[in-house]
Scaffold this motif. Structure first.
Motif, short mmCIF file in Angstrom:
data_model
loop_
_atom_site.label_atom_id
_atom_site.label_comp_id
_atom_site.label_asym_id
_atom_site.label_seq_id
_atom_site.Cartn_x
_atom_site.Cartn_y
_atom_site.Cartn_z
N SER A 2 0.84 -1.20 0.00
CA SER A 2 0.00 0.00 0.00
C SER A 2 0.87 1.25 0.00
O SER A 2 2.07 1.19 0.29
CB SER A 2 -0.91 0.01 1.23
OG SER A 2 -0.17 0.31 2.39
N ASN A 3 0.25 2.38 -0.32
CA ASN A 3 0.99 3.64 -0.29
C ASN A 3 1.52 3.93 1.11
O ASN A 3 2.64 4.41 1.26
CB ASN A 3 0.11 4.80 -0.75
CG ASN A 3 -0.11 4.80 -2.24
OD1 ASN A 3 0.52 4.07 -2.99
ND2 ASN A 3 -1.03 5.63 -2.68
N ASP A 73 0.15 10.17 2.87
CA ASP A 73 -0.69 9.27 2.09
C ASP A 73 -1.92 10.00 1.57
O ASP A 73 -2.29 9.86 0.40
CB ASP A 73 -1.09 8.06 2.94
CG ASP A 73 -1.96 7.09 2.18
OD1 ASP A 73 -1.60 6.71 1.04
OD2 ASP A 73 -3.01 6.69 2.73
#
Length: 87
Positions: A2-3, A73
């Motif tokens: 994931s980011n 994010d």
């Protein structure tokens, strides 16, 4: 990955090499805690532009966009969606 995980990995590698990933809270204030200073912020922005293919303009340089992993994010998500929609 994931980011959040990607961003966390970069922050740890560049600024906190002795801290295990599970000990870095995504909401920790990286600026107030001195993890990232002004030169580190420039390095982070350059990495974000390269990694996520973003153009960070002067308006986006609000320190709150880079205060924590979670804030970074959210910034990447906003900047990516603006790039897609052309806004």
């Amino acid at each position: 990955m994931s980011n959040v995980d990607t961003i966390k990995q970069f922050v740890i590698e560049e600024f906190l090499p002795d801290v295990p990933a599970d000990e870095l809270d995504p909401t920790e204030d990286l600026l107030a805690d001195g993890v990232i200073d002004s030169l580190g912020l420039l390095k982070l922005i350059a990495w974000l532009e390269d990694r996520f293919e973003l153009a960070v303009d002067d308006v986006a340089l609000d320190p709150d966009n880079f205060r924590s992993i979670a804030a970074i994010d959210a910034f990447v998500d906003r900047a990516s969606s603006q790039a897609v929609t052309g806004r």
